[in-house]
Design a protein around this motif. Structure first.
Motif, PDB file in Angstrom:
ATOM      1  N   VAL A 138       0.969  -1.489   0.086  1.00 29.59           N
ATOM      2  CA  VAL A 138      -0.300   0.430   0.360  1.00 29.59           C
ATOM      3  C   VAL A 138       0.925   1.290   0.123  1.00 29.59           C
ATOM      4  N   GLY A 139       1.247   2.574  -0.827  1.00 32.21           N
ATOM      5  CA  GLY A 139       1.886   3.309  -1.813  1.00 32.21           C
ATOM      6  C   GLY A 139       1.032   4.363  -0.351  1.00 32.21           C
ATOM      7  N   GLU A 140       1.255   6.140   0.040  1.00 28.27           N
ATOM      8  CA  GLU A 140       0.989   6.563   0.830  1.00 28.27           C
ATOM      9  C   GLU A 140      -0.274   6.718   0.865  1.00 28.27           C
ATOM     10  N   SER A 141      -0.387   7.243  -0.524  1.00 27.33           N
ATOM     11  CA  SER A 141      -2.245   7.276  -1.043  1.00 27.33           C
ATOM     12  C   SER A 141      -2.806   6.879  -1.009  1.00 27.33           C
ATOM     13  N   GLY A 142      -2.611   5.236  -0.291  1.00 25.64           N
ATOM     14  CA  GLY A 142      -3.848   4.008   0.094  1.00 25.64           C
ATOM     15  C   GLY A 142      -3.662   3.541  -0.874  1.00 25.64           C
ATOM     16  N   ASP A 143      -3.282   3.419  -2.506  1.00 24.31           N
ATOM     17  CA  ASP A 143      -4.412   2.272  -3.481  1.00 24.31           C
ATOM     18  C   ASP A 143      -2.886   1.599  -2.922  1.00 24.31           C
ATOM     19  N   ARG A 144      -3.159   0.324  -3.898  1.00 24.44           N
ATOM     20  CA  ARG A 144      -1.966  -0.681  -3.552  1.00 24.44           C
ATOM     21  C   ARG A 144      -1.247  -0.444  -5.527  1.00 24.44           C
ATOM     22  N   ALA A 145      -0.079  -0.574  -4.833  1.00 22.06           N
ATOM     23  CA  ALA A 145       0.938  -0.322  -6.152  1.00 22.06           C
ATOM     24  C   ALA A 145       0.495  -2.018  -7.471  1.00 22.06           C
ATOM     25  N   PRO A 146       0.925  -1.599  -8.680  1.00 24.16           N
ATOM     26  CA  PRO A 146       0.649  -2.751  -9.465  1.00 24.16           C
ATOM     27  C   PRO A 146       1.318  -3.776  -9.371  1.00 24.16           C
ATOM     28  N   SER A 147       0.652  -4.993  -9.717  1.00 23.42           N
ATOM     29  CA  SER A 147       1.147  -5.598  -9.138  1.00 23.42           C
ATOM     30  C   SER A 147       2.910  -6.165 -10.061  1.00 23.42           C
ATOM     31  N   PRO A 148       4.074  -6.677  -9.888  1.00 19.21           N
ATOM     32  CA  PRO A 148       5.465  -5.889 -10.088  1.00 19.21           C
ATOM     33  C   PRO A 148       5.061  -7.504 -11.495  1.00 19.21           C
ATOM     34  N   HIS A 149       4.411  -8.294 -11.657  1.00 16.02           N
ATOM     35  CA  HIS A 149       3.949  -9.449 -12.116  1.00 16.02           C
ATOM     36  C   HIS A 149       3.204  -9.188 -13.801  1.00 16.02           C
ATOM     37  N   ARG A 150       2.508  -7.854 -13.569  1.00 13.22           N
ATOM     38  CA  ARG A 150       1.092  -8.023 -13.759  1.00 13.22           C
ATOM     39  C   ARG A 150       1.136  -8.329 -15.515  1.00 13.22           C
ATOM     40  N   TRP A 151       2.792  -7.694 -16.716  1.00 13.53           N
ATOM     41  CA  TRP A 151       2.552  -7.183 -17.385  1.00 13.53           C
ATOM     42  C   TRP A 151       2.885  -9.028 -18.481  1.00 13.53           C
ATOM     43  N   ILE A 152       3.312  -9.629 -17.734  1.00 11.96           N
ATOM     44  CA  ILE A 152       3.310 -11.741 -17.976  1.00 11.96           C
ATOM     45  C   ILE A 152       2.352 -12.033 -17.226  1.00 11.96           C
ATOM     46  N   LEU A 211      -0.400 -10.638 -18.614  1.00 10.42           N
ATOM     47  CA  LEU A 211      -1.090  -9.536 -19.344  1.00 10.42           C
ATOM     48  C   LEU A 211      -1.155 -10.941 -20.778  1.00 10.42           C
ATOM     49  N   VAL A 212       0.186 -11.090 -21.125  1.00  9.63           N
ATOM     50  CA  VAL A 212       0.700 -12.095 -21.670  1.00  9.63           C
ATOM     51  C   VAL A 212       0.176 -13.779 -22.608  1.00  9.63           C
ATOM     52  N   VAL A 213       0.325 -13.820 -20.882  1.00  9.47           N
ATOM     53  CA  VAL A 213      -0.784 -15.227 -20.661  1.00  9.47           C
ATOM     54  C   VAL A 213      -1.624 -15.620 -21.119  1.00  9.47           C
ATOM     55  N   VAL A 214      -2.152 -14.502 -20.459  1.00 11.84           N
ATOM     56  CA  VAL A 214      -4.079 -14.101 -20.755  1.00 11.84           C
ATOM     57  C   VAL A 214      -3.780 -14.193 -22.096  1.00 11.84           C
ATOM     58  N   THR A 215      -3.378 -13.118 -22.474  1.00 11.52           N
ATOM     59  CA  THR A 215      -3.999 -12.442 -24.123  1.00 11.52           C
ATOM     60  C   THR A 215      -3.243 -13.708 -24.695  1.00 11.52           C
ATOM     61  N   LEU A 216      -2.594 -14.388 -24.834  1.00 12.70           N
ATOM     62  CA  LEU A 216      -2.530 -16.051 -24.995  1.00 12.70           C
ATOM     63  C   LEU A 216      -3.662 -17.098 -24.918  1.00 12.70           C
ATOM     64  N   ALA A 217      -3.835 -17.244 -24.380  1.00  9.25           N
ATOM     65  CA  ALA A 217      -4.944 -17.902 -24.076  1.00  9.25           C
ATOM     66  C   ALA A 217      -6.504 -17.171 -25.304  1.00  9.25           C
ATOM     67  N   SER A 218      -6.664 -16.398 -24.750  1.00 11.03           N
ATOM     68  CA  SER A 218      -8.054 -15.710 -25.716  1.00 11.03           C
ATOM     69  C   SER A 218      -7.361 -16.021 -27.167  1.00 11.03           C
ATOM     70  N   PHE A 219      -6.226 -15.423 -27.991  1.00  6.10           N
ATOM     71  CA  PHE A 219      -5.744 -15.078 -28.626  1.00  6.10           C
ATOM     72  C   PHE A 219      -5.836 -17.140 -29.424  1.00  6.10           C
ATOM     73  N   LEU A 220      -5.194 -17.790 -29.135  1.00  5.70           N
ATOM     74  CA  LEU A 220      -5.808 -19.693 -29.052  1.00  5.70           C
ATOM     75  C   LEU A 220      -7.350 -20.453 -29.504  1.00  5.70           C
ATOM     76  N   SER A 236       1.579 -19.066 -16.091  1.00 10.45           N
ATOM     77  CA  SER A 236       0.723 -18.319 -15.343  1.00 10.45           C
ATOM     78  C   SER A 236       0.588 -18.886 -13.927  1.00 10.45           C
ATOM     79  N   ALA A 237       1.540 -19.940 -13.890  1.00  5.93           N
ATOM     80  CA  ALA A 237       1.754 -20.852 -12.750  1.00  5.93           C
ATOM     81  C   ALA A 237       2.707 -19.947 -12.038  1.00  5.93           C
ATOM     82  N   ARG A 238       3.906 -19.244 -12.680  1.00  6.96           N
ATOM     83  CA  ARG A 238       4.401 -18.426 -11.754  1.00  6.96           C
ATOM     84  C   ARG A 238       4.866 -16.754 -11.315  1.00  6.96           C
ATOM     85  N   SER A 239       3.740 -16.192 -13.015  1.00  2.00           N
ATOM     86  CA  SER A 239       3.360 -14.989 -12.330  1.00  2.00           C
ATOM     87  C   SER A 239       2.198 -14.284 -11.996  1.00  2.00           C
ATOM     88  N   MET A 240       0.942 -15.012 -12.081  1.00  5.03           N
ATOM     89  CA  MET A 240      -1.047 -15.109 -12.123  1.00  5.03           C
ATOM     90  C   MET A 240      -0.248 -14.734 -10.271  1.00  5.03           C
TER      91      MET A 240
END
Length: 528
Positions: A27-41, A43-52, A216-220
Motif C-alpha cells: 500500500v502506498g502513501e495515498s492508500g492505493d495498492r501498487a500494481p502487481s510487478p508481474h502484471r505484464w507477464i 497479461l501475455v499469458v491471458v492474451t495467449l489463451a484468448s488468442f488460442l 501463469s503458475a509463476r506470474s499470476m
C-alpha cells in the motif's frame, strides 16, 4: 467488475483456499495498492489463451471441407464441429466467470488452459468424426473456463490508469487471431507439415498451452470475490436442456429424415425454456444469484440490442459456412485462396471499428442501421457474384470486395450494439450483462450454423448428391444467401427501435450514459 482488494496470504495461511493472495503489492502513501510487478507477464499469458480460443474458432471454418473429407464425415458432423464449440462456450461462459469468482481465477484459468490443451490433442488425433466433435465440445467448455478470467486478471492486477493499454493489447491479439486464423489454418493444412495437414491447427495449441501454464503458475497471483457467491446449477441444466432440445433436431433432423419425435423434442424444449424463465425469476428474488438476472431485460435497450445481436451473428456464422463450402467443394478452390477472401472481413472491421466507438454514443442507431445495411449489401454482392458466375470462374476480387464491405458494416455495428446492450445496465450488473452478451453471441453462432446449414446441406444433397457440379452448388448457395441478406435487412429495420442517444436529454443522463459506455467498452467482446 469490481477490483479484488483481499488481504495478502502469510506463510501460515498459504493453503487456506478462502483467503486469496494480494494482487497489487504494498500500500502506498495515498492508500492505493501498487500494481502487481508481474502484471505484464500475466497479461501475455491471458492474451495467449484468448488468442488460442479465437484462432481455433476462426481457423476451423476455412478447413472444414478438408476435415470432413479426411474423416469421411457427413455434413451433420461438419455442422457439429462448428456449432458444438460455440454451443458449449455459450452455455458455460457465465458459469465459468462465476466459478473463477468463487474458487479462484488463477485456478480456473489454469484448469481451462490445461483442459483446452488436452481437448486440442483429442481433436488433432481424431480418426472418427464423433471423436472430433467431442473434442470440439470439450474445447468450447474449457474455453468458457479460461477466457472470462482474462478480463478479471486485467481488472485486478492493473491500476485503473493502465486498463486502456492492457485491453488494447488483448484486443489487438484477438484481432490478430481473427485475421490470422483462416490464413494460418490454410497454410498449415496446405503445407502439410510433418504430414499432419489440418491436424497441425489443433496440435499447435499443445506447446502454446504448456507455455501459458508455466507462465501463469509463476506470474499470476490467486484472487476471488470477497462476496459469498452461489452457482445456479439448476439454471445451467435447464438452459443446456433447452439449447440442445432446439439445436439437436435442427442439425440431426435432415440426416435422420425428420422423425416425429424430433418435433416433440423441440416442443419439450419450449416448455423447459418457460421453466427456465420462471426459475430465474424465483432465484433472483430469493438471493440474486440467477444465471441470467431478469432485471437485465427491464430496459428496451437490452432487449432490442440482444435481438439485433442474435440476428447479426447468426447471419455472419452461417454466411461463412455456406461460402466456404461453395468455394472449396463446389468450385474446387484451395484452402489458402479461400482464406485470403475471408481475411478481407476482419480487415473491414478494423477499418471502421474505432469510428463506431467515437461516434456511436451520439449516433448509435445510425451506426447500426448503416452498418447492417452495408452487411446486407455485401451479402447481396456475394449472392449476385455467385449467381452470375454459375458453374464458371468466380472472381476473387469481387468476393474479397464484398467481404470487405461486410466487414466495414460489422465494424460499425458491433461496438455500438455492445454499448446499447450494456449501456443501461447498472454498474453492479455490468459483469452479468457482459456474460449474457457474450453467451448470446456464441449461441447465435451455433443457431445460425444449425438453421442455415441445414437448409444449405439439404439443398446440396437434395440435388444430385454431394458430388454435384458447380452449377448445382451455385444454385443452392444463391438461394441460401438470400436468407443471409434477409437477416441483415431485418437487422436494419430493427435498428430503428434501438434507443436514441440519451446525451441530448439532460446532463445527468449524459454522465450516466458515458459511465455505462466506458463500462461496456471495458467488458466488450471481441467484435470478430
Amino acid at each position: 467488475m469490481e477490483k479484488n482488494t483481499s488481504e495478502p496470504r502469510s506463510s501460515q495461511t498459504s493453503e487456506t483456499p478462502d483467503r486469496p493472495q494480494d494482487l497489487s503489492g504494498p500500500v502506498g502513501e495515498s492508500g492505493d495498492r501498487a500494481p502487481s510487478p508481474h502484471r505484464w507477464i500475466a497479461l501475455v499469458v491471458v492474451t495467449l489463451a484468448s488468442f488460442l480460443d479465437n484462432l481455433d474458432a476462426n481457423a476451423v471454418t476455412v478447413v472444414l471441407p478438408t476435415i470432413q473429407r479426411d474423416l469421411g464425415a457427413g455434413f451433420t458432423a461438419a455442422q457439429w464441429t462448428l456449432a458444438g464449440y460455440a454451443l458449449a462456450y455459450a452455455l458455460f461462459l457465465i458459469t465459468g466467470g462465476r466459478l473463477g469468482d468463487i474458487y479462484g481465477r488463477k485456478r480456473l484459468f489454469m484448469s481451462g488452459v490445461a483442459g483446452f490443451t488436452v481437448a486440442s490433442v483429442v481433436c488433432g488425433t481424431a480418426v472418427l468424426p464423433e471423436v472430433l466433435v467431442a473434442g470440439r465440445f470439450a474445447q468450447g467448455f474449457m474455453a468458457a473456463l479460461m477466457v472470462p478470467q482474462a478480463v478479471s486478471v486485467i481488472v485486478t492486477m492493473f491500476h485503473r490508469d493502465e486498463w486502456a493499454r492492457a485491453f488494447a493489447v488483448l484486443g489487438a491479439a484477438l484481432s490478430l487471431g481473427s485475421v490470422g486464423g483462416p490464413l494460418l489454418g490454410g497454410m498449415l493444412t496446405e503445407l502439410d507439415i510433418l504430414g499432419l495437414g489440418w491436424r497441425a491447427i489443433f496440435l499447435l495449441n499443445v506447446p502454446l498451452g504448456l507455455i501459458a501454464l508455466v507462465l501463469s503458475a509463476r506470474s499470476m497471483p490467486e484472487s476471488r470475490s470477497d462476496e459469498a457467491l452461489r452457482l445456479d446449477i439448476v439454471g445451467v441444466v435447464l438452459l443446456t436442456t433447452t439449447s440442445l432440445g432446439i439445436l439437436y433436431p435442427l442439425i440431426q433432423g435432415r440426416e435422420q429424415g425428420w422423425p416425429g419425435w424430433m418435433f416433440v423434442f423441440m416442443g419439450v424444449a419450449a416448455v423447459v425454456l418457460a421453466l427456465f424463465v420462471a426459475q430465474q425469476r424465483r432465484r433472483h428474488r430469493r438471493d440474486g444469484s440467477a444465471l441470467i438476472p431478469p432485471t437485465l431485460f427491464k430496459h428496451r435497450s437490452t432487449v432490442v440490442g440482444l435481438t439485433v445481436t442474435l440476428l447479426v451473428f447468426s447471419g455472419v456464422a452461417s454466411f461463412f459456412l455456406v461460402l466456404t463450402y461453395h468455394l472449396q467443394t463446389g468450385l474446387g478452390w484451395s484452402i489458402v485462396k479461400t482464406a485470403l477472401v475471408t481475411a478481407a472481413w476482419p480487415v473491414g472491421i478494423t477499418a471502421t471499428f474505432q469510428i463506431a466507438w467515437k461516434f456511436g454514443t451520439g449516433r448509435g442507431r445510425l451506426c447500426v442501421r448503416f452498418g447492417s445495411l452495408l452487411m446486407a449489401c455485401g451479402a447481396l454482392w456475394t449472392l449476385l457474384a455467385v449467381w452470375s458466375a454459375g458453374s464458371g470462374e468466380l472472381s476473387w476480387l469481387q468476393l474479397a470486395g464484398a467481404e470487405l464491405v461486410m466487414g466495414c458494416g460489422m465494424g460499425l455495428t458491433t461496438p455500438v450494439l455492445t454499448a446499447v446492450v450494456l449501456g443501461d445496465v447498472p454498474p453492479q450488473d455490468a459483469g452479468a450483462g457482459s456474460g449474457v452478451l457474450n453467451a448470446a453471441i456464441q449461441f447465435s453462432t451455433a443457431a445460425g450454423v444449425a438453421i442455415l446449414g441445414a437448409l444449405y446441406f439439404g439443398g446440396v444433397e437434395g440435388g444430385v448428391g454431394a458430388s454435384a457440379g458447380a452449377g448445382h452448388f451455385s444454385s443452392v448457395t444463391s438461394s441460401v444467401l438470400w436468407c443471409n441478406v434477409g437477416v441483415f435487412v431485418l437487422t436494419t429495420v430493427l435498428s430503428s427501435f434501438l434507443p436514441g442517444s440519451g446525451a441530448a436529454d439532460n446532463s445527468d443522463a449524459a454522465a450516466e450514459s458515458d459511465e455505462h459506455n466506458r463500462t461496456a467498452e471495458r467488458l466488450a467482446p471481441d467484435p470478430v
